[in-house]
Design a protein around this motif. Sequence first.
Motif, PDB file in Angstrom:
ATOM      1  N   GLN A  79     -85.380 -79.371  -2.516  1.00 38.48           N
ATOM      2  CA  GLN A  79     -84.737 -80.404  -1.702  1.00 38.48           C
ATOM      3  C   GLN A  79     -85.269 -80.383  -0.275  1.00 38.48           C
ATOM      4  O   GLN A  79     -85.511 -81.433   0.321  1.00 38.48           O
ATOM      5  CB  GLN A  79     -83.222 -80.200  -1.701  1.00 38.48           C
ATOM      6  N   ARG A  80     -85.468 -79.177   0.267  1.00 38.84           N
ATOM      7  CA  ARG A  80     -86.003 -79.084   1.633  1.00 38.84           C
ATOM      8  C   ARG A  80     -87.431 -79.596   1.688  1.00 38.84           C
ATOM      9  O   ARG A  80     -87.830 -80.265   2.639  1.00 38.84           O
ATOM     10  CB  ARG A  80     -85.920 -77.640   2.131  1.00 38.84           C
ATOM     11  N   SER A  81     -88.203 -79.306   0.661  1.00 39.59           N
ATOM     12  CA  SER A  81     -89.586 -79.777   0.611  1.00 39.59           C
ATOM     13  C   SER A  81     -89.633 -81.299   0.526  1.00 39.59           C
ATOM     14  O   SER A  81     -90.442 -81.943   1.204  1.00 39.59           O
ATOM     15  CB  SER A  81     -90.297 -79.151  -0.584  1.00 39.59           C
ATOM     16  N   ALA A  82     -88.755 -81.871  -0.297  1.00 40.18           N
ATOM     17  CA  ALA A  82     -88.707 -83.328  -0.419  1.00 40.18           C
ATOM     18  C   ALA A  82     -88.301 -83.967   0.903  1.00 40.18           C
ATOM     19  O   ALA A  82     -88.854 -84.995   1.311  1.00 40.18           O
ATOM     20  CB  ALA A  82     -87.739 -83.728  -1.526  1.00 40.18           C
ATOM     21  N   ALA A  83     -87.342 -83.353   1.589  1.00 33.91           N
ATOM     22  CA  ALA A  83     -86.910 -83.882   2.880  1.00 33.91           C
ATOM     23  C   ALA A  83     -88.040 -83.804   3.896  1.00 33.91           C
ATOM     24  O   ALA A  83     -88.226 -84.717   4.709  1.00 33.91           O
ATOM     25  CB  ALA A  83     -85.692 -83.108   3.382  1.00 33.91           C
ATOM     26  N   ALA A  84     -88.823 -82.725   3.850  1.00 28.22           N
ATOM     27  CA  ALA A  84     -89.947 -82.583   4.776  1.00 28.22           C
ATOM     28  C   ALA A  84     -91.004 -83.639   4.510  1.00 28.22           C
ATOM     29  O   ALA A  84     -91.566 -84.229   5.445  1.00 28.22           O
ATOM     30  CB  ALA A  84     -90.558 -81.187   4.646  1.00 28.22           C
ATOM     31  N   ARG A  85     -91.285 -83.901   3.236  1.00 29.95           N
ATOM     32  CA  ARG A  85     -92.266 -84.938   2.900  1.00 29.95           C
ATOM     33  C   ARG A  85     -91.780 -86.313   3.357  1.00 29.95           C
ATOM     34  O   ARG A  85     -92.543 -87.104   3.904  1.00 29.95           O
ATOM     35  CB  ARG A  85     -92.514 -84.960   1.387  1.00 29.95           C
ATOM     36  N   LYS A  86     -90.502 -86.577   3.142  1.00 30.35           N
ATOM     37  CA  LYS A  86     -89.936 -87.868   3.543  1.00 30.35           C
ATOM     38  C   LYS A  86     -90.031 -88.034   5.063  1.00 30.35           C
ATOM     39  O   LYS A  86     -90.390 -89.112   5.556  1.00 30.35           O
ATOM     40  CB  LYS A  86     -88.480 -87.951   3.092  1.00 30.35           C
ATOM     41  N   GLY A  87     -89.731 -86.969   5.804  1.00 28.06           N
ATOM     42  CA  GLY A  87     -89.824 -87.026   7.259  1.00 28.06           C
ATOM     43  C   GLY A  87     -91.251 -87.250   7.720  1.00 28.06           C
ATOM     44  O   GLY A  87     -91.500 -88.009   8.661  1.00 28.06           O
ATOM     45  N   TRP A  88     -92.196 -86.599   7.058  1.00 30.39           N
ATOM     46  CA  TRP A  88     -93.597 -86.750   7.419  1.00 30.39           C
ATOM     47  C   TRP A  88     -94.052 -88.192   7.200  1.00 30.39           C
ATOM     48  O   TRP A  88     -94.729 -88.785   8.047  1.00 30.39           O
ATOM     49  CB  TRP A  88     -94.452 -85.794   6.576  1.00 30.39           C
TER      50      TRP A  88
END
Length: 98
Positions: A79-88
């Motif tokens: 979930q944190r990785s997905a959130a980081a990708r979305k933010g990027w």
Amino acid sequence: MPRGDKDAYTDKQKRKAQHIAQGYEERGVPEDEAERRAWATVNKESGGGNKSGSGRGVPDTHQSAARGGRAHKSGSAEQRSAAARKGWVTRRRNAARK
């Protein structure tokens, strides 16, 4: 050493601060910083000294203890990785608009 006289604190508050400071010291925090953090935690949970004046005996909130020492992160690694990708992606898209 923290500033101020600790006479206005109950014995329970003093024990709690001592225990919190001990936990910080075990994790490698310097003694004076551990004591400062401990008293800040006691003040946050109980609103300061409860020994005298009106409002004595106000129950503690335990809001600091609710985290239970967990790190400041929520969700699984995925979930944190997905959130980081979305933010990027969002930052890239916003930069392209400028």
